[in-house]
Design an enzyme around this catalytic site. Structure first.
Site, PDB file in Angstrom:
ATOM      1  N   ARG A 229       1.112  -1.186  -0.207  1.00  0.00           N
ATOM      2  CA  ARG A 229       0.151  -0.135   0.345  1.00  0.00           C
ATOM      3  C   ARG A 229       1.141   0.939  -0.096  1.00  0.00           C
ATOM      4  O   ARG A 229       1.868   1.079  -0.019  1.00  0.00           O
ATOM      5  CB  ARG A 229      -1.181  -0.263   1.639  1.00  0.00           C
ATOM      6  CG  ARG A 229      -0.272   0.394   2.665  1.00  0.00           C
ATOM      7  CD  ARG A 229      -0.752   0.282   3.110  1.00  0.00           C
ATOM      8  NE  ARG A 229      -0.542   0.778   4.722  1.00  0.00           N
ATOM      9  CZ  ARG A 229      -0.712   0.790   6.236  1.00  0.00           C
ATOM     10  NH1 ARG A 229      -1.695  -0.393   6.182  1.00  0.00           N
ATOM     11  NH2 ARG A 229       0.242   1.254   7.040  1.00  0.00           N
ATOM     12  N   TYR A 370      12.295   7.137  15.164  1.00  0.00           N
ATOM     13  CA  TYR A 370      11.964   7.570  13.422  1.00  0.00           C
ATOM     14  C   TYR A 370      13.183   8.481  13.006  1.00  0.00           C
ATOM     15  O   TYR A 370      13.463   8.312  11.967  1.00  0.00           O
ATOM     16  CB  TYR A 370      10.742   7.878  13.347  1.00  0.00           C
ATOM     17  CG  TYR A 370       9.988   7.899  11.313  1.00  0.00           C
ATOM     18  CD1 TYR A 370      10.095   6.954  11.266  1.00  0.00           C
ATOM     19  CD2 TYR A 370      10.000   8.832  11.586  1.00  0.00           C
ATOM     20  CE1 TYR A 370       9.057   6.293  10.200  1.00  0.00           C
ATOM     21  CE2 TYR A 370      10.126   8.960   9.768  1.00  0.00           C
ATOM     22  CZ  TYR A 370       9.641   8.115   9.295  1.00  0.00           C
ATOM     23  OH  TYR A 370       8.866   8.116   8.396  1.00  0.00           O
ATOM     24  N   THR A 405      -0.643   9.509   2.342  1.00  0.00           N
ATOM     25  CA  THR A 405      -0.806   8.456   2.746  1.00  0.00           C
ATOM     26  C   THR A 405      -1.657   7.925   3.817  1.00  0.00           C
ATOM     27  O   THR A 405      -1.736   9.297   4.634  1.00  0.00           O
ATOM     28  CB  THR A 405       0.572   7.632   2.774  1.00  0.00           C
ATOM     29  OG1 THR A 405       0.685   8.251   4.301  1.00  0.00           O
ATOM     30  CG2 THR A 405       1.691   8.124   1.828  1.00  0.00           C
TER      31      THR A 405
HETATM   32  N1  LIG Z   1       3.833   9.336   4.190  1.00  0.00           N
HETATM   33  C1  LIG Z   1       4.751  10.068   4.226  1.00  0.00           C
HETATM   34  O1  LIG Z   1       4.771  10.831   4.517  1.00  0.00           O
HETATM   35  C2  LIG Z   1       6.261   9.471   4.421  1.00  0.00           C
HETATM   36  C3  LIG Z   1       6.906  10.729   5.056  1.00  0.00           C
HETATM   37  C4  LIG Z   1       8.318  10.180   4.751  1.00  0.00           C
HETATM   38  C5  LIG Z   1       8.962   9.160   4.907  1.00  0.00           C
HETATM   39  N2  LIG Z   1       8.480   7.574   4.714  1.00  0.00           N
HETATM   40  C6  LIG Z   1       8.417   6.844   4.738  1.00  0.00           C
HETATM   41  O2  LIG Z   1       7.729   6.238   2.985  1.00  0.00           O
HETATM   42  C7  LIG Z   1       7.742   5.100   3.863  1.00  0.00           C
HETATM   43  C8  LIG Z   1       6.539   4.197   2.844  1.00  0.00           C
HETATM   44  O3  LIG Z   1       5.330   5.225   3.982  1.00  0.00           O
HETATM   45  P1  LIG Z   1       4.056   5.112   3.552  1.00  0.00           P
HETATM   46  O4  LIG Z   1       3.232   5.942   4.525  1.00  0.00           O
HETATM   47  O5  LIG Z   1       3.483   4.678   2.558  1.00  0.00           O
HETATM   48  O6  LIG Z   1       2.936   3.922   4.414  1.00  0.00           O
HETATM   49  P2  LIG Z   1       2.689   2.749   5.297  1.00  0.00           P
HETATM   50  O7  LIG Z   1       2.212   2.780   6.267  1.00  0.00           O
HETATM   51  O8  LIG Z   1       1.092   2.988   4.275  1.00  0.00           O
HETATM   52  O9  LIG Z   1       3.059   1.586   4.671  1.00  0.00           O
HETATM   53  C9  LIG Z   1       3.887   1.097   4.600  1.00  0.00           C
HETATM   54  C10 LIG Z   1       4.248   0.029   4.427  1.00  0.00           C
HETATM   55  O10 LIG Z   1       5.483  -0.853   4.952  1.00  0.00           O
HETATM   56  C11 LIG Z   1       4.940  -2.476   5.287  1.00  0.00           C
HETATM   57  N3  LIG Z   1       5.902  -3.111   6.665  1.00  0.00           N
HETATM   58  C12 LIG Z   1       5.995  -2.484   7.518  1.00  0.00           C
HETATM   59  N4  LIG Z   1       6.536  -3.267   8.251  1.00  0.00           N
HETATM   60  C13 LIG Z   1       7.174  -3.797   7.286  1.00  0.00           C
HETATM   61  C14 LIG Z   1       7.976  -5.742   8.136  1.00  0.00           C
HETATM   62  N5  LIG Z   1       8.513  -5.773   9.261  1.00  0.00           N
HETATM   63  N6  LIG Z   1       8.619  -6.118   6.533  1.00  0.00           N
HETATM   64  C15 LIG Z   1       7.373  -5.376   5.590  1.00  0.00           C
HETATM   65  N7  LIG Z   1       6.808  -4.656   5.334  1.00  0.00           N
HETATM   66  C16 LIG Z   1       6.762  -3.793   6.479  1.00  0.00           C
HETATM   67  C17 LIG Z   1       3.198  -2.357   5.504  1.00  0.00           C
HETATM   68  O11 LIG Z   1       2.320  -3.244   5.630  1.00  0.00           O
HETATM   69  C18 LIG Z   1       3.129  -0.803   5.260  1.00  0.00           C
HETATM   70  O12 LIG Z   1       2.820  -2.385   3.781  1.00  0.00           O
HETATM   71  C19 LIG Z   1       7.968   4.369   5.413  1.00  0.00           C
HETATM   72  O13 LIG Z   1       9.994   4.193   5.182  1.00  0.00           O
HETATM   73  C20 LIG Z   1       7.760   5.997   5.103  1.00  0.00           C
HETATM   74  O14 LIG Z   1       8.664   5.848   6.664  1.00  0.00           O
HETATM   75  C21 LIG Z   1       6.486   8.168   4.153  1.00  0.00           C
END
Ligand SMILES: NC(=O)c1ccc[n+]([C@@H]2O[C@H](COP(=O)([O-])OP(=O)(O)OC[C@H]3O[C@@H](n4cnc5c(N)ncnc54)[C@H](O)[C@@H]3O)[C@@H](O)[C@H]2O)c1
Length: 464
Positions: A229, A370, A405
């Site tokens: 996702r 984090y 997201t």
């Molecule tokens: N959304 C934001 O604004 C944002 C900002 C900065 C960084 N990020 C980074 O971007 C990446 C994706 O974020 P997102 O918003 O899509 O998050 P999200 O929570 O929607 O998706 C994260 C996905 O990682 C999977 N996951 C978690 N732990 C896991 C594990 N142990 N093994 C395998 N899969 C695992 C989850 O099941 C999920 O599908 C992350 O690393 C997040 O830290 C996001």
């Protein structure tokens, strides 16, 4: 996730109200669609006298697909005067500043941009090219080249209506490695990236312009963690669009969404918790047995467990560091190790992209765990880049800002609204904005870019 404020200010009465009250009106950003040309209109290319890139840049820009009739832009021509938004407005202003050898020479920036900047189209592009200060020929030149950074970051903050500004620092001898980054910076693929400094160095072994820039990953295999996702799902779709066969990896609990995605993009699904004992071996075995190795590794899986430090229990600390950092280290080490076949699972010419965060750059209240994990990823790409360069492998990070997201939907309303607006674009990014940045770094043409962090944050006010 819908940004209701942006929708409201895009309508006639909403726009009028916002203008009357002096409120921000976030532009609807132009994003890439398959077949869309790199340039959406005329481009002006020029340079300070003695610049080593002006000639090659003119040729390169003239060769890029453009929606403008005729060539891509006549170097030195003034561009179309008039208000931004007019049909003939300039799509991009490109300036080679490598010829600037002292602070007096910086006036060339004013001379070029002052008469033209107001004719830049909505979602237009400013790109300045310079020399890395550490490669400059003496102190005066280093000073002048370092000054470019302040100039470009300020231009990014002044630009309105979704336009962006970038500085590309091209090392002497790396002139041929500019195209991939220039295409990204000029095109709609970089819609939510602004105020960035990208260093282009000597390309790693095997760097080559893709035969088809629309399908640069044709014949390559990629793995994306956390693909069920959010950002990861769109990264997987984008790499598949660019020609890759994508292994979509996520925890077993996400199996349904994962299989649906993998089926839709012609990849395969791997249900695996990356923190589980032996996860590195399972991944290595899957990639070797099913695909004979892997070319692109995108470490996207990540979690948050926010609490201020005094209230954070050890479990919250441990889980975040385990998923976001330790698993990434372990998987990466394993894929680089020489396996039973006598070769590493990550093939020569491989690309590793980590997903950091602006929290890892600026720090954030409630995110000591984090931010530490995301800063650690920056350490990883910087330390690993020179180690793997000899194999033709690059390793970089993207650092998203506020991306729409489920992760950010869970943020309390007031903090969420502040996060959305505190950037030059006055809006949150979309997962596809991160995905396009990952795809650019994953390209075989991007071998001159390694050990770097590319922020995808609309030039957020947080951090440098
Ligand atoms: N959304 C934001 O604004 C944002 C900002 C900065 C960084 N990020 C980074 O971007 C990446 C994706 O974020 P997102 O918003 O899509 O998050 P999200 O929570 O929607 O998706 C994260 C996905 O990682 C999977 N996951 C978690 N732990 C896991 C594990 N142990 N093994 C395998 N899969 C695992 C989850 O099941 C999920 O599908 C992350 O690393 C997040 O830290 C996001």
């Amino acid at each position: 996730m819908v940004d209701r404020y942006q929708k409201m200010t895009a309508s006639g009465p909403g726009a009028l109200l916002a203008r009357r009250l002096g409120l921000p009106r976030p532009e609807i950003l132009e994003r890439h669609r398959p077949g869309r040309p790199v340039l959406s209109g005329p481009v002006v290319v020029d340079g300070a006298e003695g610049g080593r890139l002006t000639g090659p840049l003119r040729e390169l820009v003239a060769s890029l697909p453009s929606a403008a009739s005729g060539s891509a832009g006549s170097p030195g021509s003034p561009g179309s005067p008039g208000s931004s938004g007019s049909r003939n407005a300039t799509a991009a202003l490109v300036f080679d500043a490598t010829g600037i050898t002292g602070s007096g020479g910086l006036r060339a920036l004013h001379d070029f941009f002052h008469p033209r900047i107001r004719s830049l189209a909505p979602c237009g592009r400013v790109v300045v090219l310079g020399t890395p200060p550490e490669a400059a020929g003496g102190v005066r030149q280093a000073v002048a080249q370092r000054a470019l950074e302040g100039f470009v970051r300020s231009v990014g903050k002044e630009l309105r209506r979704g336009a962006t500004a970038h500085l590309l620092l091209v090392a002497p001898g790396a002139e041929d490695a500019v195209e991939s980054t220039l295409r990204f910076a000029l095109s709609a693929r970089s819609a939510y990236v602004s105020g960035q400094v990208v260093r282009i160095g000597q390309p790693v072994k095997g760097t080559a312009a893709p035969a088809d820039w629309e399908r640069p990953l044709e014949g390559r295999t990629a793995v994306v963690t956390g693909a069920a996702r959010g950002i990861g799902a769109v990264v997987a779709e984008t790499l598949a669009r660019d020609g890759a066969t994508v292994v979509c990896l996520d925890v077993p609990g996400q199996g349904g969404e994962l299989r649906e995605l993998a089926g839709r993009i012609g990849g395969d699904a791997l249900e695996l918790d990356i923190t589980a004992d032996g996860a590195d071996g399972v991944l290595a075995e899957h990639l070797s047995a099913r695909h004979g190795g892997v070319d692109v590794v995108v470490h996207n899986a990540g979690i948050t467990r926010d609490k201020t430090l005094g209230r954070m229990d050890a479990a919250k600390w441990d889980s975040v560091v385990a998923v976001n950092l330790t698993a990434v280290e372990r998987l990466t080490e394993r894929l680089l190790e020489t396996g039973d076949s006598g070769r590493p699972v990550l093939r020569e010419g491989g690309r590793i992209v980590c997903t950091s965060s602006i929290s890892g750059i600026a720090g954030n209240v409630g995110q000591t765990n984090y931010a530490a994990s995301k800063a650690g990823l920056i350490g990883l790409v910087q330390a690993l880049a020179p180690v793997v360069a000899g194999r033709g492998v690059t390793v970089n990070a993207v650092a998203p800002g506020f991306i729409e997201t489920r992760m950010t939907a869970a943020v309390p309303l007031f903090v969420r609204e502040a996060g959305r607006r505190m950037n030059s674009m006055k809006q949150g990014g979309q997962p596809v904005d991160v995905a396009e940045a990952v795809a650019y770094l994953a390209s075989p043409g991007s071998g001159g870019v390694s050990g770097q962090v590319l922020r995808v944050c609309g030039q957020s006010l947080l951090g440098a």
